[in-house]
Enzyme design. Structure first.
Site, PDB file in Angstrom:
ATOM      1  N   LYS A 153       0.850  -1.187   0.000  1.00 39.89           N
ATOM      2  CA  LYS A 153       0.000   0.000   0.000  1.00 39.89           C
ATOM      3  C   LYS A 153       0.892   1.245   0.000  1.00 39.89           C
ATOM      4  O   LYS A 153       2.077   1.141   0.343  1.00 39.89           O
ATOM      5  CB  LYS A 153      -0.937  -0.022   1.211  1.00 39.89           C
ATOM      6  CG  LYS A 153      -0.292   0.383   2.529  1.00 39.89           C
ATOM      7  CD  LYS A 153      -1.326   0.474   3.615  1.00 39.89           C
ATOM      8  CE  LYS A 153      -0.750   1.067   4.881  1.00 39.89           C
ATOM      9  NZ  LYS A 153      -0.457   2.484   4.802  1.00 39.89           N
ATOM     10  N   HIS A 245      -6.470  -0.213   6.671  1.00 37.14           N
ATOM     11  CA  HIS A 245      -6.376  -0.939   7.937  1.00 37.14           C
ATOM     12  C   HIS A 245      -7.702  -0.970   8.692  1.00 37.14           C
ATOM     13  O   HIS A 245      -8.202  -2.025   9.077  1.00 37.14           O
ATOM     14  CB  HIS A 245      -5.319  -0.304   8.838  1.00 37.14           C
ATOM     15  CG  HIS A 245      -3.930  -0.361   8.299  1.00 37.14           C
ATOM     16  ND1 HIS A 245      -3.492  -1.367   7.461  1.00 37.14           N
ATOM     17  CD2 HIS A 245      -2.856   0.447   8.479  1.00 37.14           C
ATOM     18  CE1 HIS A 245      -2.225  -1.156   7.152  1.00 37.14           C
ATOM     19  NE2 HIS A 245      -1.819  -0.071   7.751  1.00 37.14           N
TER      20      HIS A 245
END
Length: 491
Positions: A153, A245
């Site tokens: 990411k 997340h």
């Protein structure tokens, strides 16, 4: 254009070539190589493994090994370090000088990689390079049916850029060859949440409205932006933490039971949660979201600068280092249950936890003792890994006064087995072809589809983030967000 092919099952006897783009960088030194060392130490890598690190630096092999010794060895705990094993691990390492943008072809890499090897490409680079890397890998004949690619990411800045990256990578790799990594999904406690939910009949009947009154998910960081300021200022906490997340944690809490533990069965249920997240209009964004930015304060008994005083942060930046928001999952199970998400830098301490707050009994049998207390299931992810059930018990003495007590399961002391770190566990999953704990394309795009309107709404509102002192739990407005619903953050 090379079309992706369906991968064949891995032959465990195949030699493994782990090829790390960005192999000289910070992530490789701090996380990837220590994780691979631990996997090697415990016999979780194929016997014929090589790790090929690429970079622009003009290193020969020995210069690269010296770099690893200086910059990576210190991230291995002393209890796990063995000099002989470390020397054996270093024998696996090779270095290939490669400037992804400048090199017209990947001939040097093609020569270094072994014919017939299981190739895992780890793209620890800026996402803007993913397209170029995949195109050149395919052109060099390095992408076959067994190849796998790991994408770090952030995967895009918004939905449009995420789709563009997915299309570019998907032109050369089948979806089942693509591992979009989120290290939170490799944490033992996060994976244990699946067992907690679906392996215990005592909890499942209660895991719904109206038995649950609210859910909190907090990922607090004690550190500031540090050397990442140049990257972070164009990203912010929403893109850096919430979109990936925190939404992944929310999915595991809110998902329905999958039909099996097969990767797509689990990811199908997570996708349904993302599609069920209530979209926010401008009025919702103004009411239900809080942006913050840390100011000068104290952290770890030391004075620390505010965000605007950090090196490489533009003057007057409105980038948020803190986000709190209230979200709803519009399903029967979660009807009217608020999900409170919170993340920030320079907070009081590092703390990642999920708090399931249960509704109070419908009738107050013990007057005066119920106010301000609740049954809670607290799932601590870091720095400790524990599960606590907070219940009410009678205080010793006369009368029937109640007090909140905790049934505490310390996962580290409950099991004798070693607990692998997140990157180690996920890298082993990649080598073994396990996709369950990696994001699928449609998951990523659904998460961006929910987050994008919030980011755009903030631009329209054009408000400065609320200030909060470094070393605090965030701006006062985040506490007010919960207080108006009768809740408070669990610290």
């Amino acid at each position: 254009m090379t079309q992706p092919t369906q991968p064949t099952p891995q032959d465990s006897d195949l030699p493994l070539d782990m090829i790390i783009f960005g192999g000289v960088g910070d992530l490789a030194m701090r996380k990837l190589l220590p994780a691979l060392y631990m996997a090697y130490l415990h016999g979780n890598l194929p016997s014929a493994t090589r790790i090929l690190s690429t970079g622009r630096q003009d290193y020969d092999r020995q210069a690269y090994l010296d770099h690893v010794e200086t910059n990576s060895r210190g991230f291995i705990a002393e209890a796990n370090f063995n000099a002989k094993t470390w020397d054996g691990f270093l024998q696996l390492l090779e270095y290939v000088k490669l400037d992804v943008q400048a090199a017209p072809a990947f001939d040097a890499l093609a020569q270094a990689s072994r014919d017939g090897a299981q190739r895992v490409f780890y793209l620890s680079t800026a996402p803007s390079l993913f397209t170029t890397i995949c195109e050149k890998l395919a052109a060099a004949g390095l992408v076959d049916a067994r190849a796998r690619v790991v994408l770090e990411k952030p995967l895009g800045q918004d939905l449009a850029s995420a789709v563009e990256i997915n299309e570019a990578v998907g032109a050369h790799f089948a979806e089942s060859q693509i591992y979009r990594i989120d290290h939170y999904l490799g944490k033992e406690t996060v994976q244990n949440l699946m067992v907690l939910r679906f392996g215990n009949s005592i909890l499942e009947p209660l895991w719904r409205a109206p038995n649950i009154s609210s859910v909190q998910i907090t990922v607090a960081e004690e550190v500031g932006v540090g050397s990442r300021a140049g990257f972070y200022d164009g990203t912010g906490a929403m893109r850096d933490m919430v979109q990936n997340h925190l939404l992944q944690l929310l999915c595991i809490v809110a998902m329905e039971p999958p039909t099996s533990l097969a990767p797509d069965a689990v990811r199908d249920e997570k996708l349904k949660v993302l599609h069920s997240l209530r979209r926010m209009g401008l009025a919702d964004i103004a009411r239900d979201t809080v942006r913050g930015q840390y100011k000068h304060g104290a952290s770890g008994n030391q004075e620390v600068p505010g965000y605007l005083e950090e090196k490489n942060v533009p003057a007057g930046s409105k980038t948020e280092t803190f986000v709190a928001l209230r979200a709803y999952v519009d399903t029967w199970r979660w009807s009217k249950v608020p999900f409170y998400l919170r993340t920030g830098k320079r907070m009081t301490r590092q703390s990642s936890k999920i708090v399931i707050e249960f509704a109070n009994p419908p009738f107050p049998l013990f007057p005066g003792s119920q106010e301000g207390v609740a049954n809670r299931l607290v799932i601590e992810l870091q720095p400790e890994e524990a599960i606590k059930l907070q219940i009410m018990a009678k205080q010793p003495g006369s009368g029937m006064e109640m007090q909140q007590v905790a049934l505490n399961l310390d996962l580290q002391s409950a099991f004798q087995q070693r607990r692998a770190e997140a990157y180690e566990r996920l890298l082993i999953d990649v080598v073994r072809g396990r996709l369950t704990h990696f994001m699928r394309r449609d998951e990523l795009e659904a998460a961006w589809a929910w987050a994008d309107p919030i980011i755009e709404g903030w631009k329209t509102l054009d408000e400065k983030p609320h200030g909060y002192a470094a070393g605090s739990w965030g701006p006062a407005e985040s506490f007010a967000l919960l207080a108006r619903d009768g809740f408070s953050w669990v610290e």
